[in-house]
Design an enzyme around this catalytic site. Structure first.
Site, PDB file in Angstrom:
ATOM      1  N   MET A 101      14.872   9.624  25.870  1.00 47.23           N
ATOM      2  CA  MET A 101      15.231   9.748  24.456  1.00 47.23           C
ATOM      3  C   MET A 101      15.148  11.211  24.046  1.00 47.23           C
ATOM      4  O   MET A 101      14.079  11.815  24.099  1.00 47.23           O
ATOM      5  CB  MET A 101      14.260   8.920  23.599  1.00 47.23           C
ATOM      6  CG  MET A 101      14.199   7.455  24.010  1.00 47.23           C
ATOM      7  SD  MET A 101      12.753   6.611  23.322  1.00 47.23           S
ATOM      8  CE  MET A 101      13.137   6.698  21.568  1.00 47.23           C
ATOM      9  N   GLY A 187      11.170  13.958  21.349  1.00 47.40           N
ATOM     10  CA  GLY A 187      11.703  13.622  22.670  1.00 47.40           C
ATOM     11  C   GLY A 187      10.720  12.856  23.537  1.00 47.40           C
ATOM     12  O   GLY A 187       9.539  13.180  23.583  1.00 47.40           O
ATOM     13  N   SER A 188      11.185  11.844  24.264  1.00 46.56           N
ATOM     14  CA  SER A 188      10.269  10.959  24.959  1.00 46.56           C
ATOM     15  C   SER A 188      11.027  10.056  25.922  1.00 46.56           C
ATOM     16  O   SER A 188      12.204  10.265  26.198  1.00 46.56           O
ATOM     17  CB  SER A 188       9.500  10.118  23.930  1.00 46.56           C
ATOM     18  OG  SER A 188      10.391   9.648  22.941  1.00 46.56           O
ATOM     19  N   ARG A 189      10.331   9.003  26.434  1.00 45.91           N
ATOM     20  CA  ARG A 189      10.949   8.108  27.399  1.00 45.91           C
ATOM     21  C   ARG A 189      10.396   6.698  27.223  1.00 45.91           C
ATOM     22  O   ARG A 189       9.244   6.522  26.838  1.00 45.91           O
ATOM     23  CB  ARG A 189      10.646   8.593  28.821  1.00 45.91           C
ATOM     24  CG  ARG A 189      11.541   8.009  29.886  1.00 45.91           C
ATOM     25  CD  ARG A 189      11.208   8.605  31.235  1.00 45.91           C
ATOM     26  NE  ARG A 189      10.335   7.725  32.004  1.00 45.91           N
ATOM     27  CZ  ARG A 189       9.652   8.113  33.072  1.00 45.91           C
ATOM     28  NH1 ARG A 189       9.684   9.375  33.464  1.00 45.91           N
ATOM     29  NH2 ARG A 189       8.914   7.253  33.736  1.00 45.91           N
TER      30      ARG A 189
END
Length: 218
Positions: A101, A187-189
């Site tokens: 993301m 921002g990430s996952r």
């Protein structure tokens, strides 16, 4: 559309639904922008502050948007907006689908299946960029759902900037497919583990939309 148990603030002037858990970041930013705009009429110094403050506030409003979604049909749907970063067979027979993301994506995550939240575990860790392999050791929240497919594991992973994950639901909560379950700031996952025998319908590099993109194939 499934009913969500969570609520979110709404900016009535803009008609924008904002993600639950956004207030600690959003309110100070918007307040600073409003103050600088008010004082900019009388002070050139405040006028210089007003431009970046207003731009930052607008960016925050965009980042913390939480649009309504028409939830798709399918056994497993994407829990996150983003791009499929990897699809990896796991030793226990499951398949991990990792979705990256970016800061431009909606960061509200949704339940991939209907069922019951059996556990929500916070795991401390680092904060390297979520697209980096070393992000396997990042700060995370591990979810388990009891579903018609059995136990489904989903992991929210913090990135270099996203240093706070906000779960919306506790263990024991019944959820509908596509229901909002949490927020990752910036921002990430998000990883989802498909049970053995469930075929993946997406591919690496494909864009996904939470609650809309189907992850599995009949």
């Amino acid at each position: 559309m499934p009913h969500s148990q969570t609520s979110a603030p709404r900016d009535s002037r803009l008609g924008v639904r904002l993600a639950r858990g956004a207030s600690p970041w959003l309110l100070p930013t918007v307040a600073t922008a409003a103050l600088s705009l008010t004082r900019a009429r009388k002070s050139g110094r405040w006028a210089a502050v007003a431009v970046p403050a207003t731009a930052l506030a607008a960016g925050m409003l965009w980042f913390f948007r939480d649009p309504e979604r028409e939830i798709a049909q399918g056994r497993v749907i994407s829990p996150a907006d983003g791009v499929v970063q990897s699809i990896m067979p796991w030793k226990d027979g499951r398949t991990r689908v990792a979705i990256f993301m970016s800061p431009l994506n909606v960061h509200v995550n949704r339940a991939p299946l209907a069922g019951t939240v059996t556990s929500v575990e916070h795991v401390p860790g680092g904060f390297v960029p979520a697209f980096n392999k070393e992000s396997e050791n990042n700060e995370r929240v591990v979810w388990h759902f009891d579903t018609e497919l059995g136990d489904i594991e989903m992991v929210q992973i913090a990135g270099a900037v996203a240093r706070r994950i906000v779960p919306y639901l506790p263990a024991g909560t019944k959820v509908e497919q596509g229901e909002r379950i949490g927020l990752i700031r910036f921002g990430s996952r998000v990883d989802i583990y498909l049970p053995e025998g469930v075929e993946v319908a997406v591919e690496v590099g494909q864009a996904t939309t939470a609650g809309v993109t189907r992850i599995d194939r009949d």
